[in-house]
Motif scaffolding. Sequence first.
Motif, PDB file in Angstrom:
ATOM      1  N   SER A   1      33.361  12.938   7.548  1.00 41.98           N
ATOM      2  CA  SER A   1      32.224  12.019   7.581  1.00 41.98           C
ATOM      3  C   SER A   1      31.107  12.490   6.662  1.00 41.98           C
ATOM      4  N   ASN A   2      30.850  13.786   6.683  1.00 42.64           N
ATOM      5  CA  ASN A   2      29.790  14.343   5.847  1.00 42.64           C
ATOM      6  C   ASN A   2      30.116  14.212   4.360  1.00 42.64           C
ATOM      7  N   ALA A   3      31.410  14.329   4.021  1.00 41.48           N
ATOM      8  CA  ALA A   3      31.838  14.226   2.625  1.00 41.48           C
ATOM      9  C   ALA A   3      32.000  12.781   2.168  1.00 41.48           C
ATOM     10  N   GLY A   4      31.921  11.837   3.099  1.00 39.10           N
ATOM     11  CA  GLY A   4      32.060  10.431   2.752  1.00 39.10           C
ATOM     12  C   GLY A   4      33.491   9.981   2.565  1.00 39.10           C
ATOM     13  N   THR A   5      34.457  10.759   3.093  1.00 41.58           N
ATOM     14  CA  THR A   5      35.868  10.418   2.897  1.00 41.58           C
ATOM     15  C   THR A   5      36.521   9.825   4.140  1.00 41.58           C
ATOM     16  N   LEU A   6      35.814   9.807   5.266  1.00 34.99           N
ATOM     17  CA  LEU A   6      36.420   9.346   6.507  1.00 34.99           C
ATOM     18  C   LEU A   6      36.777   7.872   6.454  1.00 34.99           C
ATOM     19  N   ARG A   7      35.902   7.056   5.920  1.00 29.01           N
ATOM     20  CA  ARG A   7      36.165   5.612   5.866  1.00 29.01           C
ATOM     21  C   ARG A   7      37.355   5.307   4.972  1.00 29.01           C
TER      22      ARG A   7
ATOM     23  N   GLY B   1      36.565  21.548  20.155  1.00 31.55           N
ATOM     24  CA  GLY B   1      35.980  21.459  18.816  1.00 31.55           C
ATOM     25  C   GLY B   1      36.180  20.090  18.196  1.00 31.55           C
ATOM     26  N   LEU B   2      37.355  19.492  18.419  1.00 32.41           N
ATOM     27  CA  LEU B   2      37.609  18.161  17.876  1.00 32.41           C
ATOM     28  C   LEU B   2      36.686  17.131  18.512  1.00 32.41           C
ATOM     29  N   PHE B   3      36.452  17.255  19.811  1.00 30.26           N
ATOM     30  CA  PHE B   3      35.536  16.338  20.478  1.00 30.26           C
ATOM     31  C   PHE B   3      34.125  16.465  19.920  1.00 30.26           C
ATOM     32  N   VAL B   4      33.656  17.699  19.766  1.00 36.68           N
ATOM     33  CA  VAL B   4      32.323  17.912  19.185  1.00 36.68           C
ATOM     34  C   VAL B   4      32.253  17.330  17.785  1.00 36.68           C
ATOM     35  N   SER B   5      33.352  17.427  17.058  1.00 34.25           N
ATOM     36  CA  SER B   5      33.392  16.924  15.680  1.00 34.25           C
ATOM     37  C   SER B   5      33.227  15.413  15.607  1.00 34.25           C
ATOM     38  N   THR B   6      33.611  14.707  16.686  1.00 29.81           N
ATOM     39  CA  THR B   6      33.460  13.252  16.690  1.00 29.81           C
ATOM     40  C   THR B   6      32.046  12.808  17.044  1.00 29.81           C
ATOM     41  N   LEU B   7      31.210  13.751  17.489  1.00 34.08           N
ATOM     42  CA  LEU B   7      29.872  13.399  17.955  1.00 34.08           C
ATOM     43  C   LEU B   7      28.820  13.404  16.855  1.00 34.08           C
ATOM     44  N   THR B   8      29.150  13.998  15.721  1.00 29.11           N
ATOM     45  CA  THR B   8      28.154  14.152  14.663  1.00 29.11           C
ATOM     46  C   THR B   8      28.786  13.919  13.296  1.00 29.11           C
ATOM     47  N   GLY B   9      27.947  13.619  12.336  1.00 29.18           N
ATOM     48  CA  GLY B   9      28.414  13.449  10.972  1.00 29.18           C
ATOM     49  C   GLY B   9      28.189  14.671  10.116  1.00 29.18           C
TER      50      GLY B   9
ATOM     51  N   ASP C   1      31.213   3.770  15.179  1.00 25.24           N
ATOM     52  CA  ASP C   1      30.979   2.971  13.961  1.00 25.24           C
ATOM     53  C   ASP C   1      31.006   3.906  12.766  1.00 25.24           C
ATOM     54  N   ILE C   2      32.035   3.781  11.946  1.00 24.03           N
ATOM     55  CA  ILE C   2      32.204   4.649  10.767  1.00 24.03           C
ATOM     56  C   ILE C   2      31.468   4.037   9.579  1.00 24.03           C
ATOM     57  N   THR C   3      30.475   4.733   9.101  1.00 26.15           N
ATOM     58  CA  THR C   3      29.694   4.228   7.951  1.00 26.15           C
ATOM     59  C   THR C   3      29.810   5.135   6.752  1.00 26.15           C
ATOM     60  N   ALA C   4      30.514   6.249   6.847  1.00 24.27           N
ATOM     61  CA  ALA C   4      30.652   7.179   5.720  1.00 24.27           C
ATOM     62  C   ALA C   4      32.068   7.694   5.613  1.00 24.27           C
TER      63      ALA C   4
END
Length: 293
Positions: A114-120, A203-211, A290-293
């Motif tokens: 998400s931070n790199a903008g590749t998730l979407r 860790g995976l759950f925490v990863s879904t909580l933030t970008g 909602d995936i925006t990045a």
Amino acid sequence: MSQADTAKAAVRPVSPLWTFGLLRSELTTTFRRWRTLALLAVLAGVPVLVGIAVKIETGDGSSPGGGGGGGPAFISQITNNGLFLVFTALAATLPFFLPMAIGVVAGDAIAGESNAGTLRYLLVAPAGRSRLLLTKYATVVIFCLVATLVVAVSALTVGALLFPLGDLTTISGTRISFAEGLGRALLIALAVAASLIGVAALGLFVSTLTGSGIAAMATTVGLLITVQILDQIPQLHALQPYFFSHYWLSFADLMREPVYWDELTKNLGLQALYAAVFGSAAWARFTTKDITA
């Protein structure tokens, strides 16, 4: 974004080969990162430092420190048999180094994309969110196994170079062959890797909580440290059997004759419970996010 990737998934069926290709791509990306290689290098270096320290300490014929029947007591046997360095290194890395490495990789799994903008763009492919999340988790679990084996192989190599090898004495005082000892070492490595699947799901759950990948990694590692501190407070003894780290050192029971399975099975059951709870929470969060990045 959720309607778009749902529509695309409905139009284009997902083949098993595509799923395997996604997993292979995730594994390649993960293990090519400099951060991952650095983590593995640190893990491989711990047995080297322990082995050298024991060799220096016992250079004058004295015995290394250690006592009791738990994992750290293996250190007193290293000079007699280098295979004990494997058990000592796993006991030394399990409380902090191994879970920290898992926390970094798991925390970055979704948040990093998400931070790199590749998730979407990953979700445009015909995988769907559930399949992508499962692939991410499978990658982290495989990293758990690889990281544990890196420690074990490094320790076995250093132990063979610095100390004698041969038949060894179990915690119960019985003698077993070197071949059986190697088998026990492999079982212990697998038990340690399995002990980390709960951390991987957390860790995976925490990863879904933030970008933010950095925030997810820091939060996961912080939770790991907090739980282990709480596990040492006597006043919390009623809650401690439910902490994911409580039975981590139960792998030492594999070096008893006969093997004590009680705490080992409790540990595996607890890890499965954490994996189910936090895996489900990660799925619930990620599939509605909602995936925006």
